[in-house]
Design a protein around this motif. Structure first.
Motif, PDB file in Angstrom:
ATOM      1  N   GLU A  57       0.749  -1.211   0.101  1.00 14.14           N
ATOM      2  CA  GLU A  57      -0.171   0.249  -0.104  1.00 14.14           C
ATOM      3  C   GLU A  57       0.990   1.288  -0.031  1.00 14.14           C
ATOM      4  O   GLU A  57       2.031   1.432   0.590  1.00 14.14           O
ATOM      5  N   LEU A  58       0.335   2.216  -0.750  1.00 14.09           N
ATOM      6  CA  LEU A  58       0.951   3.592  -0.733  1.00 14.09           C
ATOM      7  C   LEU A  58      -0.285   4.673  -0.192  1.00 14.09           C
ATOM      8  O   LEU A  58      -1.454   4.358  -0.535  1.00 14.09           O
ATOM      9  N   LEU A 102      -1.506  -2.239  -4.332  1.00  6.04           N
ATOM     10  CA  LEU A 102      -0.996  -3.025  -5.497  1.00  6.04           C
ATOM     11  C   LEU A 102      -1.096  -4.355  -4.912  1.00  6.04           C
ATOM     12  O   LEU A 102      -0.461  -4.730  -4.014  1.00  6.04           O
ATOM     13  N   THR A 103      -1.846  -5.388  -5.668  1.00  8.00           N
ATOM     14  CA  THR A 103      -2.087  -6.703  -5.243  1.00  8.00           C
ATOM     15  C   THR A 103      -1.602  -7.655  -6.086  1.00  8.00           C
ATOM     16  O   THR A 103      -1.976  -7.381  -7.457  1.00  8.00           O
ATOM     17  N   SER A 104      -0.851  -8.535  -5.886  1.00 13.72           N
ATOM     18  CA  SER A 104      -0.382  -9.492  -6.926  1.00 13.72           C
ATOM     19  C   SER A 104      -1.294 -10.327  -7.393  1.00 13.72           C
ATOM     20  O   SER A 104      -1.969 -11.157  -6.717  1.00 13.72           O
ATOM     21  N   MET A 105      -1.365 -10.704  -8.543  1.00  9.37           N
ATOM     22  CA  MET A 105      -2.213 -11.398  -9.386  1.00  9.37           C
ATOM     23  C   MET A 105      -1.722 -12.798  -9.809  1.00  9.37           C
ATOM     24  O   MET A 105      -0.468 -12.770 -10.298  1.00  9.37           O
ATOM     25  N   PRO A 106      -2.305 -13.922  -9.791  1.00  9.25           N
ATOM     26  CA  PRO A 106      -1.581 -15.009 -10.496  1.00  9.25           C
ATOM     27  C   PRO A 106      -1.453 -15.072 -11.907  1.00  9.25           C
ATOM     28  O   PRO A 106      -2.095 -14.155 -12.676  1.00  9.25           O
ATOM     29  N   GLY A 107      -0.234 -15.667 -12.471  1.00  9.14           N
ATOM     30  CA  GLY A 107       0.031 -15.526 -13.924  1.00  9.14           C
ATOM     31  C   GLY A 107       0.846 -16.743 -14.249  1.00  9.14           C
ATOM     32  O   GLY A 107       1.635 -17.281 -13.453  1.00  9.14           O
ATOM     33  N   LYS A 108       0.936 -17.050 -15.448  1.00 10.17           N
ATOM     34  CA  LYS A 108       1.691 -18.229 -16.067  1.00 10.17           C
ATOM     35  C   LYS A 108       1.959 -17.729 -17.333  1.00 10.17           C
ATOM     36  O   LYS A 108       1.316 -17.478 -18.236  1.00 10.17           O
ATOM     37  N   HIS A 109       3.507 -17.700 -17.673  1.00 10.03           N
ATOM     38  CA  HIS A 109       4.047 -17.204 -18.763  1.00 10.03           C
ATOM     39  C   HIS A 109       4.261 -18.327 -19.946  1.00 10.03           C
ATOM     40  O   HIS A 109       4.190 -17.997 -21.008  1.00 10.03           O
ATOM     41  N   THR A 166      -1.255  -7.529 -11.665  1.00 13.64           N
ATOM     42  CA  THR A 166      -1.189  -6.290 -10.393  1.00 13.64           C
ATOM     43  C   THR A 166      -2.878  -5.982 -10.582  1.00 13.64           C
ATOM     44  O   THR A 166      -3.151  -5.253 -11.455  1.00 13.64           O
ATOM     45  N   MET A 167      -3.347  -6.080  -9.323  1.00  9.73           N
ATOM     46  CA  MET A 167      -4.709  -5.207  -9.337  1.00  9.73           C
ATOM     47  C   MET A 167      -4.325  -4.041  -8.566  1.00  9.73           C
ATOM     48  O   MET A 167      -3.679  -4.103  -7.679  1.00  9.73           O
ATOM     49  N   ILE A 168      -4.812  -2.708  -8.907  1.00 11.18           N
ATOM     50  CA  ILE A 168      -4.493  -1.700  -8.576  1.00 11.18           C
ATOM     51  C   ILE A 168      -5.800  -1.079  -8.069  1.00 11.18           C
ATOM     52  O   ILE A 168      -6.677  -0.844  -8.831  1.00 11.18           O
ATOM     53  N   ASP A 169      -6.077  -0.789  -6.693  1.00 10.98           N
ATOM     54  CA  ASP A 169      -7.189  -0.395  -5.963  1.00 10.98           C
ATOM     55  C   ASP A 169      -6.914   0.873  -5.407  1.00 10.98           C
ATOM     56  O   ASP A 169      -5.908   1.254  -4.825  1.00 10.98           O
TER      57      ASP A 169
END
Length: 316
Positions: free
Chosen positions: A116-117, A126-133, A148-151
């Protein structure tokens, strides 16, 4: 009342986000046309385009959001010129490498974790979201990647939500995102259909359209689509797929050097023979000049030349 959220597209997956009074830089790729980006495992790709801005022309930044450590997302220019004290929100694996390079404010977030800022009563989360490259077992050979989910929240109320996909494929693990984070206002989607040895490594038009229908954002802004030869799925294919599926008016395209709001769409205008959402502002030389901010940089010559050996490129 918070200022209108907006994005300036620099190229590849590099953007400047102005959201809730905060300014973020995503996936800094500042190599120029003809320079090589290291993609890992001995693979290289030569950039086709120039970035719209240099690092010295960026506004004052609050943080960098880095989806993963590939040479077309954090390159040798970023490693050399970015302020070592800038917070970088990224994966745990990328944090370890960045700290070895002197970026001591790098913070790796496990999936679903947040940073958080805070400023003037506003919280940017800023929350880390899952991903597969990569597909299947091949993903183990690729660097860890996150979305990244930015709220933006003010007085305990959410004002805006942006999802930045990162270089993920549309895999089943992404179905948990809309379950946890409904009501996404805007999505920056990494496309391009990157292929190496015939293997798809980033979303093409069909996968991207499927993800839009999974996340259901109010607005989708495609990026990461034409800067390198390994990008095989043109932006036009995604726009056509959106038109075919009936939601092209919720897509807003953006060219390098342009700034566009991330809020609901103004009336459309033509693009690629389909509708296009208007409402974009060109970031011209005068505006860029007024936004110079030395805090983001260390001293470097203004011109960047590809005179280094391959070993100088960022290797994840």
């Amino acid at each position: 009342m918070l200022e209108q959220p907006q994005v300036t597209f620099i190229g590849t997956a590099t953007t400047v986000l102005r959201i809730g009074g905060f300014t973020l830089l995503t996936d800094p790729n500042f190599l120029h046309r003809g320079q090589r980006a290291y993609l890992g495992k001995g693979l290289w790709s030569r950039r086709r385009t120039d970035p719209a801005l240099r690092i010295a022309q960026l506004p004052q930044l609050d943080a960098v959001v880095l989806s993963h450590l590939h040479g077309d997302h954090f390159d040798r220019v970023a490693r050399r010129e970015l302020d070592r004290e800038l917070p970088i929100v990224t994966t745990p694996a990328a944090e370890r490498k960045l700290r070895r390079w002197g970026f001591q404010a790098a913070q790796g977030l496990p999936t679903w974790s947040s940073r958080e800022l805070h400023r003037d009563g506003t919280t940017l989360r800023l929350t880390s979201m899952p991903g597969k490259h990569g597909p299947g077992a091949l993903d183990r050979l690729m660097p860890d990647v996150m979305g990244t989910m930015i709220d933006v929240e003010r007085s305990g109320r959410r004002e805006f939500r942006l999802y930045v996909t990162g270089d993920t494929l549309n895999r089943p693990l992404l179905t948990s995102i809309p379950e946890r984070y409904p009501d996404v206002d805007a999505m920056l989607i990494h496309l391009g259909g990157t292929k190496v040895a015939g293997i798809l490594l980033t979303m093409d038009a069909q996968q991207g359209a499927d993800l839009v229908e999974l996340i259901r954002p109010t607005l989708t802004v495609p990026i990461h689509y034409d800067d390198y030869p390994v990008f095989r799925s043109p932006l036009a294919h995604f726009v056509e797929e959106a038109r075919r599926r009936g939601w092209v008016k919720q897509v807003r395209t953006i060219a390098r050097g342009e700034t566009t709001p991330l809020t609901s769409a103004p009336p459309p205008s033509p693009l690629f023979g389909t509708e296009r959402i208007a409402g974009r502002t060109l970031l011209g030389p005068a505006q860029a000049t007024t936004e110079l901010h030395p805090r983001n940089t260390v001293a470097e010559p203004a011109d960047v030349h590809d005179t280094r050996q391959r070993g100088d490129d960022v290797r994840p």
